[in-house]
Scaffold this motif. Sequence first.
Motif, PDB file in Angstrom:
ATOM      1  N   GLY A 179       0.831  -1.202   0.000  1.00  0.00           N
ATOM      2  CA  GLY A 179       0.000   0.000   0.000  1.00  0.00           C
ATOM      3  C   GLY A 179       0.862   1.248   0.000  1.00  0.00           C
ATOM      4  O   GLY A 179       2.041   1.197  -0.332  1.00  0.00           O
ATOM      5  N   GLY A 180       0.266   2.353   0.383  1.00  0.00           N
ATOM      6  CA  GLY A 180       1.002   3.607   0.426  1.00  0.00           C
ATOM      7  C   GLY A 180       1.068   4.259  -0.937  1.00  0.00           C
ATOM      8  O   GLY A 180       0.551   3.733  -1.934  1.00  0.00           O
ATOM      9  N   GLY A 206       7.264  -0.816   1.078  1.00  0.00           N
ATOM     10  CA  GLY A 206       7.531   0.613   1.232  1.00  0.00           C
ATOM     11  C   GLY A 206       8.129   0.825   2.609  1.00  0.00           C
ATOM     12  O   GLY A 206       8.241  -0.114   3.399  1.00  0.00           O
ATOM     13  N   GLY A 235       7.862   3.520   6.006  1.00  0.00           N
ATOM     14  CA  GLY A 235       7.182   4.656   6.623  1.00  0.00           C
ATOM     15  C   GLY A 235       8.173   5.541   7.364  1.00  0.00           C
ATOM     16  O   GLY A 235       9.334   5.175   7.546  1.00  0.00           O
TER      17      GLY A 235
HETATM   18  C1  6PG Z   1       0.441   0.851   4.563  1.00  0.00           C
HETATM   19  C2  6PG Z   1       1.667   0.369   3.858  1.00  0.00           C
HETATM   20  C3  6PG Z   1       2.919   0.913   4.532  1.00  0.00           C
HETATM   21  C4  6PG Z   1       3.585   1.790   3.487  1.00  0.00           C
HETATM   22  C5  6PG Z   1       4.565   2.741   4.083  1.00  0.00           C
HETATM   23  C6  6PG Z   1       5.099   3.717   3.047  1.00  0.00           C
HETATM   24  O1  6PG Z   1      -0.545   0.144   4.610  1.00  0.00           O
HETATM   25  O2  6PG Z   1       0.475   2.005   5.007  1.00  0.00           O
HETATM   26  O3  6PG Z   1       1.714  -0.875   3.412  1.00  0.00           O
HETATM   27  O4  6PG Z   1       3.822   0.004   5.039  1.00  0.00           O
HETATM   28  O5  6PG Z   1       4.212   0.994   2.521  1.00  0.00           O
HETATM   29  O6  6PG Z   1       3.939   3.472   5.103  1.00  0.00           O
HETATM   30  O7  6PG Z   1       4.055   4.505   2.579  1.00  0.00           O
HETATM   31  P1  6PG Z   1       4.257   5.553   1.419  1.00  0.00           P
HETATM   32  O8  6PG Z   1       4.577   4.795   0.198  1.00  0.00           O
HETATM   33  O9  6PG Z   1       2.934   6.257   1.321  1.00  0.00           O
HETATM   34  O10 6PG Z   1       5.358   6.467   1.868  1.00  0.00           O
END
Ligand code: 6PG
Length: 243
Positions: free
Chosen positions: A40-41, A141, A143
């Motif tokens: 996600g993200g 990703g 955070g």
């Molecule tokens: C979620 C994600 C999380 C995400 C990171 C980076 O559900 O929020 O899977 O782990 O990959 O927070 O987020 P960004 O790509 O928006 O910086």
Amino acid sequence: MTARRVEIVADEEVLAQSAAQRLIARIAANPSRPAICLTGGSSPQRLYALLAKPPWRERVPWADVHWFIGDDRFVPQGDPLSNIGAARRAFLDDCAPAENVHPIDTTAPTPEDAARRYEDTLRRFHGARPDAPLFDLVLMGVGPDGHTASLFPGWNAISETRRWVVGVPQAPVEPFVPRVTLTRPALASTAEMLFLASGADKRDILRRVFSRNDLPAAKVTAANGDTVWLIDRAASPDMRHGD
Ligand code: 6PG
């Protein structure tokens, strides 16, 4: 565990193209039933948009590839916060057969129930080829606190060694909704783990992840495969702003 490899590319657009190339290569390397674990993200969204359009769209054997999600927010798939919902809208609904898309069931009574159901799904899928890694490619990703998937620093889920999926009753970062996440052993069972990070906002956390081993984004690696960090110049801790 293999060493992490960092690849720095010019910008977000090249990053999405390079990620698409890697994804296609991993799919091509598995002639039976490739399995991709999405994330996600915001970081993977350009990649998802690319996959829906030529020339990438024609390069994916849609009937063969199975799509999973590494973590999700415990919300309905139609909710804007849903990770699989975002991937569905970006490319899956338009391109992939519905039976090849494996969402976490967020209609389950609790995140724990959803986790158990998803673990069953993964174990059944893996049962067909138990000697192969569970996934061909796991997208990840990072955070701002060094979390990856929904494995947060200092929380128990990062230490889980037996279960493949767990419920996370609260998230310490936005959005503050319960989550369901794959654990290290499940995410690590992949031919390639590919982290995506772009933009200057990621520079500080990348510096921390690359210099320490205690953050989840550093701890989660492919057990017997490649761990690759694809980052753009703006995110690179070695680059000064404007380089
Ligand atoms: C979620 C994600 C999380 C995400 C990171 C980076 O559900 O929020 O899977 O782990 O990959 O927070 O987020 P960004 O790509 O928006 O910086």
